[in-house]
Design a protein around this motif. Sequence first.
Motif, mmCIF file in Angstrom:
data_model
loop_
_atom_site.group_PDB
_atom_site.id
_atom_site.type_symbol
_atom_site.label_atom_id
_atom_site.label_comp_id
_atom_site.label_asym_id
_atom_site.label_seq_id
_atom_site.Cartn_x
_atom_site.Cartn_y
_atom_site.Cartn_z
ATOM 1 N N UNK A 1 -24.248 45.426 -1.456
ATOM 2 C CA UNK A 1 -23.883 44.656 -0.265
ATOM 3 C C UNK A 1 -23.997 45.532 0.973
ATOM 4 N N UNK A 2 -24.176 44.868 2.107
ATOM 5 C CA UNK A 2 -24.274 45.553 3.394
ATOM 6 C C UNK A 2 -23.475 44.751 4.411
ATOM 7 N N UNK A 3 -22.563 45.426 5.102
ATOM 8 C CA UNK A 3 -21.738 44.787 6.124
ATOM 9 C C UNK A 3 -21.748 45.655 7.378
ATOM 10 N N UNK A 4 -22.464 45.228 8.409
ATOM 11 C CA UNK A 4 -22.580 46.056 9.615
ATOM 12 C C UNK A 4 -21.270 46.232 10.378
ATOM 13 N N UNK A 5 -20.323 45.338 10.130
ATOM 14 C CA UNK A 5 -19.053 45.375 10.845
ATOM 15 C C UNK A 5 -17.909 45.293 9.841
ATOM 16 N N UNK A 6 -16.736 45.753 10.258
ATOM 17 C CA UNK A 6 -15.515 45.562 9.481
ATOM 18 C C UNK A 6 -14.575 44.734 10.329
ATOM 19 N N UNK A 7 -14.060 43.653 9.736
ATOM 20 C CA UNK A 7 -13.295 42.693 10.514
ATOM 21 C C UNK A 7 -14.216 41.585 10.995
ATOM 22 N N UNK A 8 -13.630 40.428 11.299
ATOM 23 C CA UNK A 8 -14.453 39.292 11.713
ATOM 24 C C UNK A 8 -13.729 38.511 12.807
ATOM 25 N N UNK B 1 -23.672 54.090 13.460
ATOM 26 C CA UNK B 1 -24.780 54.848 12.862
ATOM 27 C C UNK B 1 -25.350 54.148 11.638
ATOM 28 N N UNK B 2 -25.060 52.856 11.488
ATOM 29 C CA UNK B 2 -25.443 52.126 10.279
ATOM 30 C C UNK B 2 -26.938 52.233 9.980
ATOM 31 N N UNK B 3 -27.771 52.066 10.991
ATOM 32 C CA UNK B 3 -29.215 52.030 10.743
ATOM 33 C C UNK B 3 -29.737 53.396 10.302
ATOM 34 N N UNK B 4 -29.208 54.443 10.875
ATOM 35 C CA UNK B 4 -29.597 55.793 10.462
ATOM 36 C C UNK B 4 -29.201 56.054 9.013
ATOM 37 N N UNK B 5 -27.979 55.660 8.650
ATOM 38 C CA UNK B 5 -27.508 55.859 7.283
ATOM 39 C C UNK B 5 -28.297 54.987 6.314
ATOM 40 N N UNK C 1 -31.353 53.889 6.609
ATOM 41 C CA UNK C 1 -32.704 54.441 6.458
ATOM 42 C C UNK C 1 -32.720 55.578 5.429
ATOM 43 N N UNK C 2 -31.695 56.427 5.464
ATOM 44 C CA UNK C 2 -31.616 57.535 4.508
ATOM 45 C C UNK C 2 -31.382 57.027 3.095
ATOM 46 N N UNK C 3 -30.491 56.041 2.952
ATOM 47 C CA UNK C 3 -30.209 55.524 1.616
ATOM 48 C C UNK C 3 -31.435 54.856 0.998
ATOM 49 N N UNK C 4 -32.161 54.119 1.785
ATOM 50 C CA UNK C 4 -33.339 53.421 1.273
ATOM 51 C C UNK C 4 -34.477 54.378 0.931
ATOM 52 N N UNK C 5 -34.445 55.567 1.525
ATOM 53 C CA UNK C 5 -35.508 56.544 1.282
ATOM 54 C C UNK C 5 -35.265 57.404 0.045
ATOM 55 N N UNK C 6 -34.092 57.269 -0.565
ATOM 56 C CA UNK C 6 -33.781 58.077 -1.740
ATOM 57 C C UNK C 6 -34.681 57.688 -2.914
ATOM 58 N N UNK C 7 -35.052 58.674 -3.694
ATOM 59 C CA UNK C 7 -35.861 58.402 -4.873
ATOM 60 C C UNK C 7 -35.100 57.556 -5.888
ATOM 61 N N UNK D 1 -27.476 43.961 12.439
ATOM 62 C CA UNK D 1 -28.049 43.114 11.393
ATOM 63 C C UNK D 1 -29.554 43.011 11.568
ATOM 64 N N UNK D 2 -29.989 42.817 12.787
ATOM 65 C CA UNK D 2 -31.431 42.731 13.054
ATOM 66 C C UNK D 2 -32.144 44.005 12.612
ATOM 67 N N UNK D 3 -31.581 45.146 12.975
ATOM 68 C CA UNK D 3 -32.191 46.404 12.577
ATOM 69 C C UNK D 3 -32.216 46.594 11.073
ATOM 70 N N UNK D 4 -31.158 46.136 10.403
ATOM 71 C CA UNK D 4 -31.091 46.259 8.941
ATOM 72 C C UNK D 4 -32.172 45.433 8.265
#
Length: 307
Positions: A31-38, A71-75, A77-83, A109-112
């Motif tokens: 799962x991916x949640x760009x925000x905490x709280x709604x 920093x969600x998009x930076x993180x 990007x790194x996770x998706x690049x893992x082998x 969300x758009x960036x994700x």
Amino acid sequence: MFYRYGVRAEYREEPCRSAISHVEGMPFRWSLNPYTGCAHQCTFCYVRAFELRAGRPFDGRYGASIRVKTNLLEVLRRQLARKSWRREQVAIGTATDPYQPAEGRYRLTRGSISLLADADTSFSIITRGPLIVRDIDVLATAARRVEVSATFSVPTLDERIWRTTEPHTAPPRQRLAALRRLAEAGIECSVGMAPILPGLSDDPAKLREVVLAAREAGAAHLWWNVVNLRQGTREHFLEALARDWPEQLERYERLYARGAYLRGEQTRDLNATMDELRSAWVWAPRHEPLKPSPRKAARQLELQLAS
């Protein structure tokens, strides 16, 4: 542009250590949640139970403070690049709406969406936010590379029930209008009638109204569930119920006396009604005409949706 009432919240810009999280016991594993709280502050929100367990406000204060994972998009990007990343499907919006008002500014969300598509990772989105139409371009681009689906939460079209239980959400018909635009762009869309509220939104006429509106908008699938009242959600929901529909309070206390979820015999009639409504139409993506379903086709559809 989409919200009838102003949504006031404090936005806390804080970094995160992980963008996608492993999930147990769900139809998806990530799962991916760009925000905490709604900021929507729905009275029945199941996330209130998790907020209680985490020691955070779950009552009327929930949603007044939103954490923005700057920093969600930076993180991500790194996770998706893992082998070790196996490109399994990611569910976006499982613990907060990814298209709540904050997304209009932060665009996480758009960036994700773009990052997931670039990494050949399929994803699904669940939302009450018509702001998703802003991202039709990146969603359509992603859908040409990976499996993409969007579910719109539309528990009811009844105006009083919507205004009272989903106080800071866009009107349900605006969500269906957004669904129509996505479906026309080739995005597979569903409607989740969740949660259905016993004694309030479970009237067969009200249910039928949502089912037909969903199909007419272009929904390819439809599912539903009944509200669950785990500790945290229960206290806040029943407090709101006592204020807004006091005549229903005793009924809910009786229905949920034995636990957070209704038992099979308690939902049998509702499920039978919903099965009948759903099976009355052939569900297909985009804008094929509404037409009655032959019995055999309806049975095949039921098996497909249940799988």
